[in-house]
Design a protein around this motif. Structure first.
Motif, PDB file in Angstrom:
ATOM      1  N   ILE A  76      33.886 -46.822  38.524  1.00  0.00           N
ATOM      2  CA  ILE A  76      33.860 -45.771  39.545  1.00  0.00           C
ATOM      3  C   ILE A  76      34.694 -44.576  39.086  1.00  0.00           C
ATOM      4  O   ILE A  76      34.288 -43.422  39.209  1.00  0.00           O
ATOM      5  N   GLY A  77      35.867 -44.861  38.518  1.00  0.00           N
ATOM      6  CA  GLY A  77      36.712 -43.783  38.010  1.00  0.00           C
ATOM      7  C   GLY A  77      36.014 -42.998  36.906  1.00  0.00           C
ATOM      8  O   GLY A  77      36.098 -41.763  36.865  1.00  0.00           O
ATOM      9  N   GLY A  78      35.292 -43.709  36.043  1.00  0.00           N
ATOM     10  CA  GLY A  78      34.574 -43.031  34.957  1.00  0.00           C
ATOM     11  C   GLY A  78      33.506 -42.090  35.488  1.00  0.00           C
ATOM     12  O   GLY A  78      33.432 -40.918  35.085  1.00  0.00           O
ATOM     13  N   ILE A  79      32.684 -42.617  36.437  1.00  0.00           N
ATOM     14  CA  ILE A  79      31.653 -41.748  37.039  1.00  0.00           C
ATOM     15  C   ILE A  79      32.314 -40.545  37.705  1.00  0.00           C
ATOM     16  O   ILE A  79      31.850 -39.417  37.592  1.00  0.00           O
ATOM     17  N   GLY A  80      33.452 -40.802  38.377  1.00  0.00           N
ATOM     18  CA  GLY A  80      34.170 -39.719  39.057  1.00  0.00           C
ATOM     19  C   GLY A  80      34.619 -38.648  38.079  1.00  0.00           C
ATOM     20  O   GLY A  80      34.485 -37.455  38.360  1.00  0.00           O
ATOM     21  N   LEU A  81      35.152 -39.068  36.928  1.00  0.00           N
ATOM     22  CA  LEU A  81      35.617 -38.083  35.939  1.00  0.00           C
ATOM     23  C   LEU A  81      34.455 -37.237  35.424  1.00  0.00           C
ATOM     24  O   LEU A  81      34.569 -36.013  35.327  1.00  0.00           O
ATOM     25  N   VAL A  82      33.316 -37.909  35.127  1.00  0.00           N
ATOM     26  CA  VAL A  82      32.152 -37.171  34.633  1.00  0.00           C
ATOM     27  C   VAL A  82      31.657 -36.185  35.691  1.00  0.00           C
ATOM     28  O   VAL A  82      31.444 -34.994  35.414  1.00  0.00           O
ATOM     29  N   ALA A  83      31.509 -36.693  36.940  1.00  0.00           N
ATOM     30  CA  ALA A  83      31.017 -35.827  38.020  1.00  0.00           C
ATOM     31  C   ALA A  83      32.007 -34.693  38.271  1.00  0.00           C
ATOM     32  O   ALA A  83      31.607 -33.544  38.489  1.00  0.00           O
ATOM     33  N   PRO A 138      36.814 -39.306  46.019  1.00  0.00           N
ATOM     34  CA  PRO A 138      36.641 -38.069  45.248  1.00  0.00           C
ATOM     35  C   PRO A 138      35.352 -38.088  44.434  1.00  0.00           C
ATOM     36  O   PRO A 138      34.643 -37.076  44.353  1.00  0.00           O
ATOM     37  N   MET A 139      35.017 -39.277  43.871  1.00  0.00           N
ATOM     38  CA  MET A 139      33.800 -39.365  43.082  1.00  0.00           C
ATOM     39  C   MET A 139      32.582 -38.999  43.921  1.00  0.00           C
ATOM     40  O   MET A 139      31.735 -38.201  43.513  1.00  0.00           O
ATOM     41  N   ALA A 140      32.491 -39.600  45.126  1.00  0.00           N
ATOM     42  CA  ALA A 140      31.352 -39.321  46.007  1.00  0.00           C
ATOM     43  C   ALA A 140      31.322 -37.841  46.393  1.00  0.00           C
ATOM     44  O   ALA A 140      30.256 -37.225  46.451  1.00  0.00           O
ATOM     45  N   ALA A 141      32.493 -37.260  46.628  1.00  0.00           N
ATOM     46  CA  ALA A 141      32.539 -35.845  47.004  1.00  0.00           C
ATOM     47  C   ALA A 141      32.088 -34.968  45.847  1.00  0.00           C
ATOM     48  O   ALA A 141      31.392 -33.972  46.052  1.00  0.00           O
ATOM     49  N   PHE A 142      32.437 -35.326  44.608  1.00  0.00           N
ATOM     50  CA  PHE A 142      31.974 -34.569  43.440  1.00  0.00           C
ATOM     51  C   PHE A 142      30.453 -34.630  43.356  1.00  0.00           C
ATOM     52  O   PHE A 142      29.786 -33.612  43.137  1.00  0.00           O
TER      53      PHE A 142
END
Lengths: 183, 171
Positions: free
Chosen positions: A14-21, B50-54
């Motif tokens: 999840i953290g990885g996807i978050g960083l990319v996004a 934060p990921m979902a918001a991005f």
């Protein structure tokens, strides 16, 4: 440390996807986009936190009140189509958002519901929850459309549950002791 | 707090009260269990939100209704099914969005597929809730069992539409 990686694989993915996004947002919208997104995230976090604590306390208490395996007869691996039907009805009747529904899935699992019933429950809750259909769908989209949509969604929980029972992927409910019952 | 949240709190406190009536050790076990789950879920949530918001920032707010018109047929249903999975947020986001699409001329079966895709696939909810609480393997099983269902719902709606002449209110 492969053990560390495996234990925290969810967090890392999840953290990885978050960083990319996040990087993509930064390129497209700059720091303002990041700020907006973090504001949204913080707002959602503060909004769901109380409900989540309540949902988890409910789940934790129910786990003590419902003896392990109590629902096996109704929703266990041997419950067949009737089990999927019970799970579908329970899912449609389940009020509230994901903060209540997903912890409850853990309780059902511990009480003996198998993966087919759990998935029928989730699909029925997400798709045809009475509360949401009545509060949101009927007023916004009209009764005719809502009924059409509801009818088309009715068989889906059964199909998903029946398919899930046949999938060859091992799964043990998180938090349950190793050696718990498997299908 | 919304009425739903208040109700949830009341029900949770009643359940905890019942556990307490069984005796203090039972209540302690309930609290310990709750604490353990919170410890597992909270870090995930802090990363997932934060990921979902991005992701939400990256999705164009008004995806073309033309792709999802009544003549788009099965391809439109398939596009709608998976596009639905990317609609972030709760019913307060998805249903108003569907209403705008319908007013812009989207087809009924395509909208049934879109709502079904949002409800069943809803990647936003999977990432923020299902994965943290139930784990990656469960998510894999559930998505494998249900990824095609929104398309099925759209096809069913295409069949049933003649019996629902008032299903699409246009302005």
């Amino acid at each position: 440390m492969p053990g560390f990686l495996r234990r925290h694989s969810n967090l890392l993915i999840i953290g990885g996807i978050g960083l990319v996004a996040g990087a993509a947002v930064y390129r497209l919208h700059g720091p303002a986009g990041i700020g907006r997104a973090m504001e949204t995230a913080a707002g959602v976090f503060l909004g769901v936190l109380p409900a989540m604590l309540a949902g988890l306390l409910l789940a934790g208490s129910l786990k003590q009140l419902i003896p392990a395996g109590a629902l096996a007869k109704w929703m266990g691996a041997e419950s067949g189509w009737r089990g999927l039907g019970v799970a579908t009805l329970a899912g449609m009747a389940m009020p509230g958002g994901p903060m209540a529904a997903f912890p409850l899935v853990l309780v059902l699992a511990q009480a003996g519901a198998d993966r087919g019933a759990l998935i029928a429950f989730i699909v029925a809750w997400a798709l045809n929850g009475f509360q949401r259909v009545l509060v949101w769908e009927v007023p916004l989209l009209g009764a005719d459309f809502a009924i059409l949509r509801f009818l088309c969604g009715l068989p889906l929980g059964f199909i998903a549950g029946a398919l899930a029972r046949r999938l060859p992927i091992d799964w043990v409910p998180p938090g349950s002791q190793a050696g718990g019952q498997r299908p | 707090m919304t009425p739903g949240q208040i109700l949830l709190f009341v029900v949770a406190l009643v359940a905890f009260g019942l556990a307490l009536r069984r005796g203090v050790p039972t209540a302690q076990r309930a609290l310990r269990d709750t604490g353990q789950t919170i410890g597992r879920v909270l870090p995930l949530l802090l990363v997932a939100l934060p990921m979902a918001a991005f992701l939400a920032e990256l999705i164009p707010p008004d995806a073309a209704a033309g792709w999802l018109g009544p003549e788009s047929g099965l391809p439109g249903i398939i596009v709608a099914s998976f596009a639905g999975g990317f609609i972030p947020g709760g019913p307060f986001v998805s249903f108003p969005l569907v209403l705008t699409f319908i007013k812009a001329g989207a087809g009924g079966p395509q909208m049934v597929a879109l709502i079904t895709g949002w409800a069943i696939l809803g990647f936003h909810r999977v990432i923020a809730w299902e994965w943290p609480v139930l784990g990656g393997r469960f998510v894999a099983i559930r998505l494998a069992a249900s990824f095609a269902l929104p398309v099925l719902a759209g096809v069913l709606a295409q069949w049933l539409l003649p019996w629902f002449p008032h299903a699409l209110i246009r302005p």
